[in-house]
Design an enzyme around this catalytic site. Sequence first.
Site, mmCIF file in Angstrom:
data_model
loop_
_atom_site.group_PDB
_atom_site.id
_atom_site.type_symbol
_atom_site.label_atom_id
_atom_site.label_comp_id
_atom_site.label_asym_id
_atom_site.label_seq_id
_atom_site.Cartn_x
_atom_site.Cartn_y
_atom_site.Cartn_z
ATOM 1 N N GLU A 225 0.898 -1.161 -0.007
ATOM 2 C CA GLU A 225 0.170 0.083 0.026
ATOM 3 C C GLU A 225 1.004 1.224 -0.117
ATOM 4 O O GLU A 225 1.490 1.520 1.009
ATOM 5 C CB GLU A 225 -0.927 -0.157 1.374
ATOM 6 C CG GLU A 225 -1.963 -1.179 1.220
ATOM 7 C CD GLU A 225 -3.154 -1.257 0.225
ATOM 8 O OE1 GLU A 225 -2.967 -0.066 -0.467
ATOM 9 O OE2 GLU A 225 -3.562 -2.093 0.149
ATOM 10 N N CYS A 259 -1.591 9.278 2.296
ATOM 11 C CA CYS A 259 -1.479 8.721 0.922
ATOM 12 C C CYS A 259 -2.564 8.881 -0.161
ATOM 13 O O CYS A 259 -2.289 8.758 -1.412
ATOM 14 C CB CYS A 259 -1.346 7.084 0.961
ATOM 15 S SG CYS A 259 -2.850 6.530 1.772
HETATM 16 P P1 NAD Z 1 8.078 4.383 5.131
HETATM 17 O O1 NAD Z 1 8.452 3.274 4.009
HETATM 18 O O2 NAD Z 1 9.392 5.181 5.283
HETATM 19 O O3 NAD Z 1 8.130 3.358 6.337
HETATM 20 C C1 NAD Z 1 6.944 2.574 6.601
HETATM 21 C C2 NAD Z 1 7.361 1.248 7.509
HETATM 22 O O4 NAD Z 1 8.359 0.730 6.842
HETATM 23 C C3 NAD Z 1 7.923 1.813 8.871
HETATM 24 O O5 NAD Z 1 7.345 0.921 9.794
HETATM 25 C C4 NAD Z 1 9.330 1.584 8.734
HETATM 26 O O6 NAD Z 1 10.081 1.243 10.118
HETATM 27 C C5 NAD Z 1 9.312 0.463 7.975
HETATM 28 N N1 NAD Z 1 10.793 0.262 7.350
HETATM 29 C C6 NAD Z 1 11.770 1.140 6.922
HETATM 30 N N2 NAD Z 1 12.787 0.737 6.533
HETATM 31 C C7 NAD Z 1 12.477 -0.617 6.173
HETATM 32 C C8 NAD Z 1 13.340 -1.749 5.614
HETATM 33 N N3 NAD Z 1 14.518 -1.587 5.098
HETATM 34 N N4 NAD Z 1 12.553 -2.734 5.456
HETATM 35 C C9 NAD Z 1 11.186 -3.146 5.772
HETATM 36 N N5 NAD Z 1 10.643 -1.976 6.645
HETATM 37 C C10 NAD Z 1 11.247 -0.872 6.680
HETATM 38 O O7 NAD Z 1 7.089 5.014 5.141
HETATM 39 P P2 NAD Z 1 6.700 6.287 5.736
HETATM 40 O O8 NAD Z 1 7.364 7.746 5.665
HETATM 41 O O9 NAD Z 1 6.486 5.861 7.358
HETATM 42 O O10 NAD Z 1 5.000 6.788 5.227
HETATM 43 C C11 NAD Z 1 4.798 7.471 4.272
HETATM 44 C C12 NAD Z 1 4.678 6.567 2.999
HETATM 45 O O11 NAD Z 1 3.509 5.715 3.261
HETATM 46 C C13 NAD Z 1 4.108 7.564 1.822
HETATM 47 O O12 NAD Z 1 4.784 7.369 0.804
HETATM 48 C C14 NAD Z 1 2.731 7.348 1.694
HETATM 49 O O13 NAD Z 1 2.049 7.658 0.636
HETATM 50 C C15 NAD Z 1 2.613 5.851 2.053
HETATM 51 N N6 NAD Z 1 1.315 5.611 2.719
HETATM 52 C C16 NAD Z 1 0.295 4.894 1.864
HETATM 53 C C17 NAD Z 1 -0.663 4.335 2.325
HETATM 54 C C18 NAD Z 1 -1.668 3.483 1.727
HETATM 55 O O14 NAD Z 1 -2.786 3.201 2.339
HETATM 56 N N7 NAD Z 1 -1.676 3.099 0.373
HETATM 57 C C19 NAD Z 1 -1.256 4.967 3.848
HETATM 58 C C20 NAD Z 1 -0.425 5.794 4.317
HETATM 59 C C21 NAD Z 1 0.951 6.110 4.016
#
Ligand code: NAD
Length: 482
Positions: A225, A259
């Site tokens: 997502e 998002c």
């Molecule tokens: P992010 O990708 O930086 O982090 C998301 C999660 O991934 C966190 O829990 C983080 O600890 C974990 N993570 C970090 N590095 C990782 C790795 N190497 N391997 C596995 N997991 C890892 O995202 P963010 O900054 O927390 O959120 C913002 C992003 O999320 C935006 O791009 C937004 O569009 C997206 N988003 C999507 C939805 C949806 O439903 N489609 C909803 C909300 C946010």
Amino acid sequence: MERKQMSSTEEIQRMLEEKLALQQAAVEKEPYPELSIRKDRLQRALDATLKNEKRIVEATQADFGHRPELMALLADLLFPVSALKHAVKNVERWMRPEKRRADFPMNLLGAKAYVFYQPLGVVGIVAPWNLPFGLGYAPLAGVLAAGNRAMIKPSELTPATSELMDEITRQTFDPAEVTVVQGGVEVASRFSALPFDHLIFTGSAPVARHVMRAAADNLTPVTLELGGKAPVIIAEGADLEEAAEKIINYKMGNAGQACMGIDHVMVHHSDRDKFVDILKRKMAQFFPDYANNPDVCDVFLPNQRQRLAWLVKDAAERGAQIDLIGGSNIETLSEDPKFPLVLVIDPPRDAEVMKDEIFGPVLPIISYDTLEKVVQQVRAGERPLALYFLGGNKEQQDYLLRNTWSGGVTFDDIMLHALTQDLPFGGVGHSGMGRYGGHAGFKTFSNPRAVAHPPKVNLIKMNPPYTDKMSALIRRFMGVKG
Ligand code: NAD
């Protein structure tokens, strides 16, 4: 060092494997939880969320610096509560085997076919910071309805909410049912490398690539997502007052850190200046005394502010007209969490602000000549999570539906499709893969097992020795002539 004094990567790995092993052992004992068990788990998740409503609001507010209560209620409470309520109400129907038609002529002789939805086992849930409780708990609706167990990894950037989610989950569930794992990137990357039966990741596209690679080693199926550049297209001659109100509400809610939020606006060139004037007037009306207005949500992460400020500066240097609404100095933009709404009017195509998801209160306004040009521009970029079209007619709506791609679409409003429980939620291309939400979530987290029963009378026996008569029968069945 990671949370909970985990001093070494070995300890982190051991902790993760132990948590997973506990849940896997529970799956072995109870591979198919009955309806009453699933309903009870869903109801417990729902009750715990409602019981702790105030604490959840406050925890997200502590993480965000300043976040209006209404935003916390909409994003982090209403979203999972609606999903869980919908699942409690519908899980019995979803669990029913789905009857299918056996092939002719076997169907006439009593053959039966159906799909039996079976739990997958243990599902990993990785959640982001922008809806820190909502996106950890909302997936539980589909995961628990489908009879699975869950391990949730919330974001390290919202520690108060993650800690509270951990506490609520420990009070509500046995760790063999649902458990929370806190930690940063080290924990997160090891978490996504666990041999889950399914992994749902909500976050950014760059991190999703790591997640998908890690999951590939275990052939763990993933639901991703992600985000993207969701456009709002305003039809020529649309009601600009109404459009401006909707755009402000959704762009300013959670400070544009959503998002499904609005990335940029496309408006007919003849309406552009009028629309910008209305937008400014409405902003002044909705958010007077911006710097001290309690309805403005903070952009609390310094690196987010720096990124947004850099996007604005880049667009300005490339000649785009910039309007700061609620702020005055482009040079100090990154310093104040009360980030103003920044209009970036007609930036050039190669401006940074037109490349990646903005995820904040910076709003490019792009003027267009024809809907055909709009379609070309949308198709030139990566496929977004959502597309919004305000004020168009049926013919124009159909044209956009058939000629662009996005995860979902709302006509004449913003985000409505994502709030509709009975619609599948998810992205396409760079905005993600797979669907959850409502019935789609139940299906995503189930094994749709194909089950067949032969006809009572078996007319077609294929025992050796094979004969020409048997071959002729197969030919006739396929419709081969002669
Ligand atoms: P992010 O990708 O930086 O982090 C998301 C999660 O991934 C966190 O829990 C983080 O600890 C974990 N993570 C970090 N590095 C990782 C790795 N190497 N391997 C596995 N997991 C890892 O995202 P963010 O900054 O927390 O959120 C913002 C992003 O999320 C935006 O791009 C937004 O569009 C997206 N988003 C999507 C939805 C949806 O439903 N489609 C909803 C909300 C946010």
